[in-house]
Design an enzyme around this catalytic site. Structure first.
Site, PDB file in Angstrom:
ATOM      1  N   LYS A 182       0.844  -1.200   0.000  1.00 49.81           N
ATOM      2  CA  LYS A 182       0.000   0.000   0.000  1.00 49.81           C
ATOM      3  C   LYS A 182       0.873   1.241   0.000  1.00 49.81           C
ATOM      4  CE  LYS A 182      -3.795  -2.405   2.391  1.00 49.81           C
ATOM      5  NZ  LYS A 182      -4.526  -2.603   3.656  1.00 49.81           N
TER       6      LYS A 182
ATOM      7  N   LYS B 132      -4.276   6.373   2.029  1.00 53.22           N
ATOM      8  CA  LYS B 132      -4.793   6.250   3.401  1.00 53.22           C
ATOM      9  C   LYS B 132      -3.650   6.154   4.399  1.00 53.22           C
ATOM     10  CE  LYS B 132      -3.999   1.777   4.346  1.00 53.22           C
ATOM     11  NZ  LYS B 132      -3.466   1.192   5.575  1.00 53.22           N
TER      12      LYS B 132
ATOM     13  N   ASP C  74     -10.486   1.151   5.116  1.00 49.36           N
ATOM     14  CA  ASP C  74      -9.091   0.971   5.498  1.00 49.36           C
ATOM     15  C   ASP C  74      -8.546   2.217   6.194  1.00 49.36           C
ATOM     16  OD1 ASP C  74      -6.765  -0.418   5.747  1.00 49.36           O
ATOM     17  OD2 ASP C  74      -6.281  -0.476   3.622  1.00 49.36           O
TER      18      ASP C  74
ATOM     19  N   VAL D  37       7.705  -1.123   8.529  1.00 52.54           N
ATOM     20  CA  VAL D  37       7.743  -0.048   7.551  1.00 52.54           C
ATOM     21  C   VAL D  37       6.402   0.688   7.554  1.00 52.54           C
ATOM     22  CG1 VAL D  37       7.932   0.459   5.096  1.00 52.54           C
ATOM     23  CG2 VAL D  37       9.367  -1.322   6.116  1.00 52.54           C
TER      24      VAL D  37
ATOM     25  N   GLU E 114       4.458   2.763   5.331  1.00 52.88           N
ATOM     26  CA  GLU E 114       4.515   3.111   3.907  1.00 52.88           C
ATOM     27  C   GLU E 114       4.133   4.567   3.653  1.00 52.88           C
ATOM     28  OE1 GLU E 114       4.930   0.794   1.051  1.00 52.88           O
ATOM     29  OE2 GLU E 114       3.725  -0.971   1.544  1.00 52.88           O
TER      30      GLU E 114
ATOM     31  N   SER F 265      -7.480  -4.715   7.036  1.00 56.69           N
ATOM     32  CA  SER F 265      -7.023  -6.087   7.293  1.00 56.69           C
ATOM     33  C   SER F 265      -5.738  -6.071   8.090  1.00 56.69           C
ATOM     34  CB  SER F 265      -6.819  -6.812   5.952  1.00 56.69           C
ATOM     35  OG  SER F 265      -6.050  -6.022   5.055  1.00 56.69           O
TER      36      SER F 265
ATOM     37  N   ALA G 158      -2.866  -7.231  10.210  1.00 57.29           N
ATOM     38  CA  ALA G 158      -2.250  -8.549  10.158  1.00 57.29           C
ATOM     39  C   ALA G 158      -2.610  -9.398  11.367  1.00 57.29           C
ATOM     40  CB  ALA G 158      -0.734  -8.396  10.054  1.00 57.29           C
TER      41      ALA G 158
ATOM     42  N   ARG H 124       0.246   0.863  12.047  1.00 59.78           N
ATOM     43  CA  ARG H 124       1.653   1.243  12.177  1.00 59.78           C
ATOM     44  C   ARG H 124       1.922   2.631  11.598  1.00 59.78           C
ATOM     45  NH1 ARG H 124       4.858  -2.985   8.339  1.00 59.78           N
ATOM     46  NH2 ARG H 124       3.869  -4.521   9.692  1.00 59.78           N
ATOM     47  N   ASN H 125       1.146   3.051  10.587  1.00 57.44           N
ATOM     48  CA  ASN H 125       1.316   4.407  10.085  1.00 57.44           C
ATOM     49  C   ASN H 125       0.827   5.423  11.116  1.00 57.44           C
ATOM     50  OD1 ASN H 125       2.270   4.345   7.078  1.00 57.44           O
ATOM     51  ND2 ASN H 125       0.827   2.645   7.314  1.00 57.44           N
TER      52      ASN H 125
END
Lengths: 331, 331
Positions: free
Chosen positions: B106, B189, B242, B277, B279, B136, B138, B253-254
């Site tokens: 993404k 997003k 999302d 990471v 993204e 989704s 993880a 995580r973002n």
């Protein structure tokens, strides 16, 4: 200016605090003389707001409609939708002529299916009626954390004047010319938040909740379009913004109501456990009935109704929703 | 069937577990032989997933591309966007002829501005390329909690076949014919989630976060329309669904990356603190550059870039965003 708030719940009190911060002289009317006297003396509203929030000087709480409304240039109506007709009906005699009324309710009246502004317009002909909506949890507004909200209704001049009167660097008011859409979003997002809460109560996780939010938004869009609302409103602060905070924030009372249902309590048990009104509970029935009249599918709303009022086990409702045919997303 | 996952991060591992649950024979390729051997032996992926998640039998982890890809009928590509070209470039020789590739990344490639599917198409001509996206996280997918995702790309037949192959009662795959929109939503997003996290790190509360979500969605819509994506995609699971989970869920995580920035850490400090990471960090620059080319306003995306890469203090960025003119919501 003099500003009156009708209703001493969490959001009414928070908006009174915000209006006082802007510099207005504020009175808050509540229907319970004992409780308004308690808030007035203690400068706390423990039934509806966390203990840490203090009501500053310059805000008077009273159960006397004349005292609350005398000289008011703006009236914020912070009464839950299902109590609006009874509460405001008793206050009409005390309203200054032509004072604008700003509805803060987010529901649809059970008996009539009317939006809060329509109820107010019926009760108070000759008054401009507006609605303020958007992601604005009471506790955060009271604390002066930033919030962006929308104001719809009346004419462009009145909207602009009220925007000026209600905005500061904490609470930012945007104008919106789609009163119908703003009110439908407010009502519907509460139903979807109950659904999100039910999923949470079942332990289904955030992915499931996000799926409900996204599906719920599609239902909101479908319902809004059938009624004549603008799609941009559903996307905006009053739609997706408010839905997201109601569904995900720990403050959300409609979400919290759904969580209790998802955990296995009955409607009666949850209603008995809190004085806070979850507008989505009653509004779900109105929306379902209206969706049937309009001939549109509202599977999430229907599931909420069946769980709340027809004894459908929450886990089965979710399975039924998940087991709908695999198909293209937007079909 | 035999299914290969390229990348042993959190989502790659979660999708391997989901695919195994469906009944596929699964191999997971990772670039680090030591770490893949560790996962293979311990049946845990401690760098990227919580300790409680166990990798079941029937999933093999390996750093050998030929071993991972031999006989694969489906390949899931779970490599972060900025590493995609280098990682997949080295694996092309081992790909079975014509096997479909499903991208899970993404982001947008920094140098080229390309979407992950475009990078894959460049590297692997002759292979159908698809993208799977939507809310989704993880950890929840690995645990078998319900998730609704979308699958776009390739032709209708391939989409349908892969939908069947990847769906069960936990993970539900919907088809979507707008690959461009699905990938742009996934990339954008993450940028908006960084913005939401920055607001959270500054202590601004959920109302502010919801406002960012709603404004962010308008920016996503504007960018998507300028590029030719369908509005329905932005509304759907891949867009708003999302975005909501990424911005509000504790798993995001973002969002977490943004929180650390909002709390006052520098980009370098946050990058050094985690192998995960975010993204959105790198993608924000691509989006800003492209928005300038397209001549569209992306104030949130621009603010994220300036905070991350140009030293703008997060608090000042938020004040600037809040102090934009009061105007009609959708102007």
């Amino acid at each position: 200016v003099r500003l009156a708030v009708l209703g001493n719940g969490g959001f009414g009190t928070a908006m009174a605090i915000a209006a006082r911060r802007i510099g207005h002289d504020v009175t808050v009317w509540g229907h319970d003389p004992g409780y308004t006297a308690e808030i007035q003396a203690s400068r706390r509203n423990p039934r509806y707001l966390p203990a840490g929030i203090e009501v500053p000087p310059g805000i008077e709480f009273t159960a006397d409609p004349h005292r609350a409304l005398a000289g008011a240039a703006i009236v914020l109506v912070a009464v839950p939708t299902q109590n609006l007709r009874a509460a405001v009906g008793g206050l009409v005699v005390a309203l200054p002529a032509g004072v604008p009324l700003v509805s803060l309710a987010k529901g649809l009246e059970q008996q009539s299916g009317l939006r809060p502004s329509q109820v107010l317009q019926e009760l108070c002909p000759g008054h401009p009626v507006l609605a303020l909506s958007g992601p604005s949890h009471a506790e955060e507004v009271a604390r002066g954390l930033p919030a962006l909200v929308v104001l719809a209704g009346a004419g462009p001049e009145e909207r602009r004047a009220l925007q000026q009167a209600l905005s500061d660097q904490h609470l930012r008011v945007y104008r919106n010319d789609d009163l119908l859409g703003v009110e439908l979003c407010g009502a519907l997002k509460n139903v979807m938040a109950v659904a999100a809460g039910i999923a949470e109560g079942l332990g289904l996780g955030d992915n499931a909740k996000a799926a409900i939010l996204s599906r719920g938004l599609v239902e909101m869009m479908r319902f809004g379009q059938a009624e004549g609302a603008k799609p941009e409103t559903v996307w905006g602060l009053a739609g997706v913004g408010d839905l997201a905070v109601t569904a995900f924030s720990q403050h959300g009372r409609n979400r919290a109501f759904g969580v209790a249902i998802g955990e296995g309590r009955t409607l009666e048990q949850v209603l008995a456990a809190t004085p806070k009104v979850a507008e989505g509970v009653w509004t779900s029935r109105v929306v379902r009935r209206r969706a049937e009249e309009l001939g549109i599918e509202m599977p999430l709303c229907e599931a909420v109704c069946r769980v709340l009022f027809e004894g459908l086990p929450p886990g089965r409702a979710v399975r039924e929703l998940m087991e709908r045919d695999r198909k293209r997303e937007m079909e």
